[in-house]
Motif scaffolding. Structure first.
Motif, PDB file in Angstrom:
ATOM      1  N   GLY A   1      43.415  35.994  37.137  1.00 58.30           N
ATOM      2  CA  GLY A   1      43.777  36.593  38.442  1.00 58.30           C
ATOM      3  C   GLY A   1      43.343  35.790  39.542  1.00 58.30           C
ATOM      4  O   GLY A   1      43.704  35.525  40.547  1.00 58.30           O
TER       5      GLY A   1
ATOM      6  N   TYR B   1      38.123  35.382  47.667  1.00 54.69           N
ATOM      7  CA  TYR B   1      39.144  35.210  48.705  1.00 54.69           C
ATOM      8  C   TYR B   1      38.685  34.450  49.821  1.00 54.69           C
ATOM      9  O   TYR B   1      39.330  33.318  50.257  1.00 54.69           O
ATOM     10  CB  TYR B   1      39.221  36.736  49.385  1.00 54.69           C
ATOM     11  CG  TYR B   1      39.761  37.718  48.500  1.00 54.69           C
ATOM     12  CD1 TYR B   1      40.351  37.535  47.316  1.00 54.69           C
ATOM     13  CD2 TYR B   1      39.190  39.012  48.730  1.00 54.69           C
ATOM     14  CE1 TYR B   1      40.397  38.674  46.385  1.00 54.69           C
ATOM     15  CE2 TYR B   1      39.753  40.105  48.057  1.00 54.69           C
ATOM     16  CZ  TYR B   1      40.371  39.908  46.859  1.00 54.69           C
ATOM     17  OH  TYR B   1      40.452  40.815  45.934  1.00 54.69           O
TER      18      TYR B   1
ATOM     19  N   ASN C   1      43.157  44.828  47.988  1.00 52.42           N
ATOM     20  CA  ASN C   1      42.885  44.957  46.667  1.00 52.42           C
ATOM     21  C   ASN C   1      42.519  46.520  46.386  1.00 52.42           C
ATOM     22  O   ASN C   1      42.006  47.131  46.943  1.00 52.42           O
ATOM     23  CB  ASN C   1      41.337  44.311  46.696  1.00 52.42           C
ATOM     24  CG  ASN C   1      40.606  44.533  45.152  1.00 52.42           C
ATOM     25  OD1 ASN C   1      39.385  44.557  45.443  1.00 52.42           O
ATOM     26  ND2 ASN C   1      41.407  44.616  44.159  1.00 52.42           N
TER      27      ASN C   1
ATOM     28  N   ASN D   1      37.330  46.622  44.023  1.00 52.42           N
ATOM     29  CA  ASN D   1      36.292  46.007  43.467  1.00 52.42           C
ATOM     30  C   ASN D   1      35.491  45.456  44.804  1.00 52.42           C
ATOM     31  O   ASN D   1      35.929  44.763  45.354  1.00 52.42           O
ATOM     32  CB  ASN D   1      36.458  44.944  42.465  1.00 52.42           C
ATOM     33  CG  ASN D   1      35.089  44.443  42.166  1.00 52.42           C
ATOM     34  OD1 ASN D   1      33.947  44.661  42.251  1.00 52.42           O
ATOM     35  ND2 ASN D   1      35.209  42.982  41.483  1.00 52.42           N
TER      36      ASN D   1
ATOM     37  N   VAL E   1      44.546  43.664  40.198  1.00 50.36           N
ATOM     38  CA  VAL E   1      44.184  43.689  38.797  1.00 50.36           C
ATOM     39  C   VAL E   1      43.538  44.698  38.033  1.00 50.36           C
ATOM     40  O   VAL E   1      43.583  44.898  36.790  1.00 50.36           O
ATOM     41  CB  VAL E   1      43.008  42.347  38.332  1.00 50.36           C
ATOM     42  CG1 VAL E   1      43.418  41.216  39.226  1.00 50.36           C
ATOM     43  CG2 VAL E   1      41.673  42.774  39.164  1.00 50.36           C
TER      44      VAL E   1
ATOM     45  N   SER F   1      45.955  40.904  36.034  1.00 51.92           N
ATOM     46  CA  SER F   1      45.466  40.279  34.842  1.00 51.92           C
ATOM     47  C   SER F   1      45.411  41.075  33.660  1.00 51.92           C
ATOM     48  O   SER F   1      45.315  41.997  33.787  1.00 51.92           O
ATOM     49  CB  SER F   1      43.887  39.965  35.502  1.00 51.92           C
ATOM     50  OG  SER F   1      43.130  39.712  34.336  1.00 51.92           O
TER      51      SER F   1
ATOM     52  N   LYS G   1      41.466  42.574  32.443  1.00 43.78           N
ATOM     53  CA  LYS G   1      40.687  43.928  32.875  1.00 43.78           C
ATOM     54  C   LYS G   1      41.519  44.930  31.814  1.00 43.78           C
ATOM     55  O   LYS G   1      40.712  45.677  30.976  1.00 43.78           O
ATOM     56  CB  LYS G   1      41.103  44.225  34.254  1.00 43.78           C
ATOM     57  CG  LYS G   1      40.694  43.242  35.226  1.00 43.78           C
ATOM     58  CD  LYS G   1      39.127  43.077  35.131  1.00 43.78           C
ATOM     59  CE  LYS G   1      38.768  41.874  35.968  1.00 43.78           C
ATOM     60  NZ  LYS G   1      37.641  41.733  36.269  1.00 43.78           N
TER      61      LYS G   1
ATOM     62  N   LYS H   1      41.361  34.996  29.997  1.00 40.96           N
ATOM     63  CA  LYS H   1      41.785  34.516  31.377  1.00 40.96           C
ATOM     64  C   LYS H   1      43.325  34.044  31.547  1.00 40.96           C
ATOM     65  O   LYS H   1      43.449  32.898  31.675  1.00 40.96           O
ATOM     66  CB  LYS H   1      40.905  33.135  31.906  1.00 40.96           C
ATOM     67  CG  LYS H   1      39.675  33.258  31.919  1.00 40.96           C
ATOM     68  CD  LYS H   1      39.315  34.167  33.349  1.00 40.96           C
ATOM     69  CE  LYS H   1      39.494  33.437  34.475  1.00 40.96           C
ATOM     70  NZ  LYS H   1      39.088  34.113  35.537  1.00 40.96           N
TER      71      LYS H   1
HETATM   72  C1  LIG Z   1      39.180  42.340  42.294  1.00 37.04           C
HETATM   73  C2  LIG Z   1      39.227  41.323  41.270  1.00 37.04           C
HETATM   74  N1  LIG Z   1      40.126  40.295  41.577  1.00 37.04           N
HETATM   75  C3  LIG Z   1      40.361  39.281  40.710  1.00 37.04           C
HETATM   76  C4  LIG Z   1      39.681  39.268  39.611  1.00 37.04           C
HETATM   77  C5  LIG Z   1      39.704  37.974  38.589  1.00 37.04           C
HETATM   78  O1  LIG Z   1      40.402  38.438  37.844  1.00 37.04           O
HETATM   79  P1  LIG Z   1      40.259  37.477  36.431  1.00 37.04           P
HETATM   80  O2  LIG Z   1      39.321  37.437  35.365  1.00 37.04           O
HETATM   81  O3  LIG Z   1      41.721  37.581  35.680  1.00 37.04           O
HETATM   82  O4  LIG Z   1      40.485  35.981  36.941  1.00 37.04           O
HETATM   83  C6  LIG Z   1      38.523  40.086  39.242  1.00 37.04           C
HETATM   84  C7  LIG Z   1      37.687  39.937  38.291  1.00 37.04           C
HETATM   85  O5  LIG Z   1      36.467  40.659  38.382  1.00 37.04           O
HETATM   86  C8  LIG Z   1      38.460  41.247  40.376  1.00 37.04           C
HETATM   87  O6  LIG Z   1      37.378  42.202  40.088  1.00 37.04           O
END
Ligand SMILES: Cc1ncc(COP(=O)(O)O)c(C=O)c1O
Length: 363
Positions: A78, A106, A148, A152, A182, A211, A214, A222
């Motif tokens: 992601g 971001y 999002n 998170n 994700v 992703s 998760k 990845k």
């Molecule tokens: C909100 C959010 N976006 C993106 C990601 C990144 O995902 P990836 O591990 O696939 O790069 C995470 C990973 O913790 C996440 O919590």
């Protein structure tokens, strides 16, 4: 916090990853892909069979049709998809609205492209988006809004009212959306996931990021993807071509096969909801106060009954003295805003959660 947890031997509920293995079936599929000789560069946009499975899943879940040839690209997780989408469309002085607490990748990507981060701070316990404030931030330099859901670190989700407000705000405006989804399969209590893919007004302007790390308990692999309308995806691929070019081939073949069984993702809400409920029940025996958890695999707590320490100080102390690592939510605010909230990851074996709760009861 993970490094500190390892150093002092603490139970690590800080970083977002599972401490149980991914499915043996999926591991076997990766082995098989390697043995079958899928060990060379995958096509730049990703293995066609995987893009087709993603298109099928998206249509089934959200009623949206994405063309696997022109509107879906497989990425190295992601994070790469987010970076690539931002890099593809943000130019110097473009404004991007983000909501804090925010996932950490971001703002740096926006700034690297010379863009301007316009952040709105959300507050516990609900962390709802103040749409009136969003309206006030919009001007002719606003290029993108980053969302999002599930979120998170706060474990909130977008609701229908949010979608209505957002749709009204962007209608007739030249504003793009980057939707970080994700945790799309980790939505609880029979709520639905409000993917941007569901809504025509939003879908036509959205990069949607997902992703496989998760949902399939394999964050180390990845592999993820981005979906967007063809014109946006064309820009995305211009960056992807030279940033990454080709993503891990055997994992792509394996996930393509694994996705054919819908139970592999439809069963996830129940699986993680059980963990959430189990962990919350455990935490109820402690002096921490639980914040709501609608989605993701994070549970946040406040601790005003216990101490007035900064959240970062308490997180360090709990790791070193009690042996449980968490993340202080202030780390997700540019200004380090401290609402005295800690985030725990509950994507853990029952035994790990039991041990963590037992230690937290001593606080
Ligand atoms: C909100 C959010 N976006 C993106 C990601 C990144 O995902 P990836 O591990 O696939 O790069 C995470 C990973 O913790 C996440 O919590």
């Amino acid at each position: 916090m993970s490094a500190l947890a390892a150093e002092v031997g603490a139970i690590n509920l800080s970083q977002g990853f599972a401490d149980f293995d991914t499915s043996p079936e999926l591991i076997e599929l990766v082995n098989r892909a390697m043995k079958d000789g899928h060990n060379q560069y995958a096509p730049m946009p990703g293995v066609p069979g995987l893009r087709e499975q993603i298109a099928c899943k998206t249509e089934k879940l959200y009623g949206a049709i994405y063309n696997p040839d022109t509107e879906i690209t497989i990425t190295a997780g992601g994070t790469q998809a987010i970076f690539t989408a931002i890099t593809a469309v943000i130019n110097p002085n473009d404004e991007v609205i983000i909501f804090e607490p925010a996932f950490d990748c971001y703002a740096p990507a926006i700034k690297l492209m010379g863009g301007i981060v316009k952040s709105l701070e959300l507050e516990p316990p609900d962390y709802r988006i103040p749409w009136d404030m969003v309206k006030k931030l919009i001007n002719n330099k606003t290029k993108m809004i980053i969302l999002n859901s599930p979120h998170n670190p706060t474990a909130t989700i977008l609701h229908q009212e949010d979608i209505d407000e957002l749709s009204a705000i962007v209608q007739n405006q030249d504003i793009l959306i980057l939707s970080d989804e994700v945790y799309e399969h980790l939505v609880f209590d029979n709520e639905i996931h409000h993917s941007m893919a569901r809504y025509e007004e939003l879908r036509k302007r959205s990069f949607i990021v997902a992703s496989f790390g998760k949902p399939f308990h394999a964050t180390g692999w990845k592999v993820g993807y981005c979906m967007a309308p063809a014109a946006l995806m064309q820009e995305f691929r211009r960056v992807h071509q030279f940033l990454v070019f080709s993503v891990n081939a055997p994992v792509q073949y394996a996930v393509a096969e694994y996705l054919k069984n819908e139970n592999h993702y439809l069963g996830l809400p129940e699986f993680f909801q059980q963990k959430r409920d189990y962990f919350r029940k455990g935490l109820e025996q402690t002096r921490f106060e639980l914040l709501p958890c609608f989605g993701s695999y994070f549970q946040s707590v406040t601790y005003n009954n216990i101490t007035d320490e900064k959240d970062s100080d308490l997180a360090l102390r709990l790791t070193k003295e009690i042996g449980v690592a968490s993340i202080p939510t202030s780390a997700f605010y540019t200004k380090g805003t401290d609402h005295h909230v800690l985030r725990f990851c509950f994507a853990k074996r029952q035994e790990t959660l039991d041990n963590a709760v037992e230690r937290l009861m001593r606080v």
